[in-house]
Motif scaffolding. Structure first.
Motif, short mmCIF file in Angstrom:
data_model
loop_
_atom_site.label_atom_id
_atom_site.label_comp_id
_atom_site.label_asym_id
_atom_site.label_seq_id
_atom_site.Cartn_x
_atom_site.Cartn_y
_atom_site.Cartn_z
N TYR A 30 25.26 77.99 34.64
CA TYR A 30 26.15 77.13 33.85
C TYR A 30 25.58 76.99 32.45
N GLU A 31 26.37 77.35 31.46
CA GLU A 31 25.93 77.23 30.06
C GLU A 31 26.92 76.35 29.29
N ALA A 32 26.36 75.36 28.58
CA ALA A 32 27.22 74.38 27.90
C ALA A 32 28.08 74.98 26.79
N GLY A 38 20.74 80.50 23.86
CA GLY A 38 20.13 79.28 23.32
C GLY A 38 19.58 79.56 21.93
N THR A 39 18.29 79.24 21.77
CA THR A 39 17.66 79.39 20.46
C THR A 39 17.52 80.85 20.02
N VAL A 40 17.63 81.78 20.95
CA VAL A 40 17.52 83.20 20.58
C VAL A 40 18.88 83.65 20.08
N ASP A 55 11.71 85.20 15.82
CA ASP A 55 11.87 86.54 15.23
C ASP A 55 10.96 87.57 15.88
N GLY A 56 10.21 87.15 16.90
CA GLY A 56 9.33 88.09 17.58
C GLY A 56 8.49 87.31 18.57
N TRP A 57 7.48 87.97 19.12
CA TRP A 57 6.58 87.24 20.01
C TRP A 57 5.15 87.70 19.78
N PRO A 243 29.25 72.46 30.20
CA PRO A 243 28.13 71.52 30.17
C PRO A 243 28.05 70.74 31.48
N ILE A 244 26.88 70.70 32.04
CA ILE A 244 26.71 70.04 33.34
C ILE A 244 26.23 68.61 33.12
N ASN A 245 26.93 67.67 33.71
CA ASN A 245 26.50 66.26 33.66
C ASN A 245 26.06 65.79 35.02
N GLY A 411 11.84 76.46 31.03
CA GLY A 411 12.14 76.18 29.63
C GLY A 411 10.89 75.78 28.88
N ASN A 412 11.09 75.35 27.64
CA ASN A 412 9.93 75.25 26.74
C ASN A 412 9.24 73.89 26.74
N ALA A 413 9.56 73.03 27.69
CA ALA A 413 8.95 71.70 27.68
C ALA A 413 7.67 71.61 28.51
N GLY A 416 4.45 76.18 27.84
CA GLY A 416 4.41 77.09 26.69
C GLY A 416 5.79 77.16 26.05
N VAL A 417 5.82 77.24 24.72
CA VAL A 417 7.11 77.29 24.02
C VAL A 417 7.50 78.72 23.64
N GLY A 418 6.57 79.64 23.68
CA GLY A 418 6.84 81.01 23.21
C GLY A 418 7.66 81.80 24.23
N LEU A 419 8.38 82.79 23.72
CA LEU A 419 9.23 83.60 24.60
C LEU A 419 8.45 84.23 25.76
N PRO A 420 7.25 84.81 25.53
CA PRO A 420 6.57 85.44 26.66
C PRO A 420 6.31 84.46 27.82
#
Ligand SMILES: Cc1cc2nc3c(=O)[nH]c(=O)nc-3n(C[C@H](O)[C@H](O)[C@H](O)COP(=O)(O)OP(=O)(O)OC[C@H]3O[C@@H](n4cnc5c(N)ncnc54)[C@H](O)[C@@H]3O)c2cc1C
Length: 435
Positions: A30-32, A38-40, A55-57, A243-245, A411-413, A416-420
């Motif tokens: 499910y994508e809102a 998302g950020t990519v 822009d990269g990793w 969007p899921i509530n 997810g990034n919380a 780690g926040v980086g894509l890898p």
């Protein structure tokens, strides 16, 4: 078959979905919004490849490149132009080069610091003294987590903290060194301190002449990762603009939305204490890309960072066509301005014209006169970078222990926040759920 619901179609949720499909496990994603990734987000316009988010990793972390290869994108892997790599730091409106061999705020070559206007004699002396303080530093390493500021101060003092470490961290995380956890954000430096005491000695023993380029990207832009995975998913498995509530009925729930949305979704699924353990703050980012139809002189290198002490609203800027090859048509230029940190959220309410004008003015102040851009793009990412504050890793361990066995967080919380990191965790979860 288990019924699996994935909430959030950023790189984390989408990679998990794609991996589940590879393993023959059905799911519903499910994508809102009407768009995955998302950020990519990559924009192609007039021959320019413009990254609206990452822009990269970091090449050192193998998991994003592994995914690209598994998606048939091995030929697209593109290293950063490290031969011309210089990072500049703004001081009194002027650019000063970081000396060669710096890894974040740690030099690998003490001789390269000689003559650098970035550091006073006192800061150079603090660097030079660190290897001899190895035993003292190892003994002083605390058992508990601490802020990045406390860690850097112990090794090199205030000047290095303010002139180098703080802008580097702000330029990457939009974060505050006095709050960020050194164990969560710089685990390798903590390990080096534990083993060697001196970070300089530890890094010198690691640096290899043939080390690969520092960043990697995809020739056609990171959006291709998203497009490839999305195209491979079975029809009907993805609900867009959904969007899921309240949590759909499923055997396993994978929450892959940003942390502030998780906060709401997790209530009812886990005890209140679990919600309290989530990162309390996230910084916002605004990226403005300025595309120029003419080539003009720029300093060598990837771009520059702006310390807090400067009267600038910018955190960092990237000289896109010098960082990665193939992003810009020959004879043209692309600059990317990154605003964020404490001012980030307020800036997201300005309109596109005002943000583009602000970016141009700030770049002119630091780089000198610039032509009028052929076009500009503005991307706002409110509350997109969760802050891993001191004690983060302990809180994540406690959180994991409070989740029911059928509720999973991606997810990034968290780790780690980086894509890898996000890709590694998403694929591992899919494998765990199908094993
Ligand atoms: C400006 C910027 C630059 C960055 N640069 C880099 C970089 O160069 N290299 C790097 O490795 N990392 C970089 N990062 C970090 C990295 O891009 C992010 O951490 C990562 O993309 C986040 O992915 P995610 O899947 O966790 O979350 P997101 O990308 O935020 O995706 C979450 C998804 O959940 C959806 N959603 C939200 N609420 C709901 C709901 N209620 N129901 C359903 N769906 C919902 C959203 O619409 C979104 O699609 C950068 C981050 C930013 C902000």
């Amino acid at each position: 078959m288990k019924r699996i619901a994935i909430i959030g179609g950023g790189i984390a949720g989408l990679t998990c979905a794609w991996q589940l499909h590879q393993l023959g496990q059905p799911f519903t994603l499910y994508e809102a919004t009407p768009r995955l990734g998302g950020t990519v987000r990559t924009l192609h316009r007039d021959g320019f490849t413009i990254e609206q988010g990452p822009d990269g990793w970091v090449t050192e972390k193998p998991w994003a490149a592994e995914l690209a290869r598994d998606l048939g994108l091995g030929d697209e892997l593109t290293p950063s132009n490290d031969a011309g790599r210089v990072t500049w730091i703004v001081r009194d409106n002027k650019l000063m080069a970081m000396p060669d061999g710096m890894r974040m705020m740690v030099p690998t070559d003490l001789l390269a610091l000689e003559g650098s206007p970035l550091f006073s004699d006192e800061a150079r002396a603090a660097y030079a003294a660190e290897p001899a303080r190895a035993e003292e530093l190892r003994a002083a390493a605390p058992d508990q987590d601490e802020s990045i500021a406390a860690f850097v101060l112990r090794h090199y003092g205030h000047e290095v903290l303010n002139a180098v470490a703080a802008p580097l961290l702000a330029g990457v995380f939009g974060g505050d060194v006095w709050k960020l956890s050194v164990r969560a954000v710089m685990p390798r430096f903590v390990e080096m301190e534990r083993q060697h005491g001196s970070l300089i000695t530890a890094l010198q023993s690691l640096v290899r002449r043939d080390s690969p380029s520092i960043f990697t990207t995809l020739a056609s832009g990171l959006g291709t990762l998203i497009d490839r995975m999305a195209a491979a998913l079975p029809a009907g498995s993805v609900r867009m603009s959904a969007p899921i509530n309240s949590i759909p009925d499923s055997d396993h729930i994978i929450l892959a939305t940003p942390a502030h949305v998780i906060r709401t979704l997790l209530r009812g699924l886990a005890p209140e204490r679990a919600v309290e353990l989530l990162p309390a703050e996230a910084s916002s980012a605004v990226l403005v890309a300025l595309a120029f139809d003419e080539e003009f002189a720029l300093p060598a290198g990837f771009g520059f960072l702006v310390p807090h002490s400067e009267p600038s609203q910018l955190l960092a800027a990237t000289f896109v066509d010098q960082k990665f090859p193939g992003r810009v048509p020959p004879g043209k230029r692309l600059l990317r301005a990154f605003f964020g940190g404490a001012n980030g959220l307020a800036l997201t309410s300005l309109d596109d014209g005002a943000l583009a004008a602000l970016a141009h003015a700030e770049l002119v102040r630091i780089l000198g006169p610039l032509p009028v851009p052929a076009f500009s793009t503005v991307q706002r990412w409110p509350l997109s970078l969760p802050q891993y504050e001191v004690g983060h890793l302990d809180r994540m361990t406690e959180l994991a222990g409070l989740l029911p066995s059928n509720v999973h967080l991606l997810g990034n919380a968290y780790r780690g926040v980086g894509l890898p990191d996000l890709i590694r965790d998403a694929r591992a979860l899919a494998r765990q759920l199908t094993s």
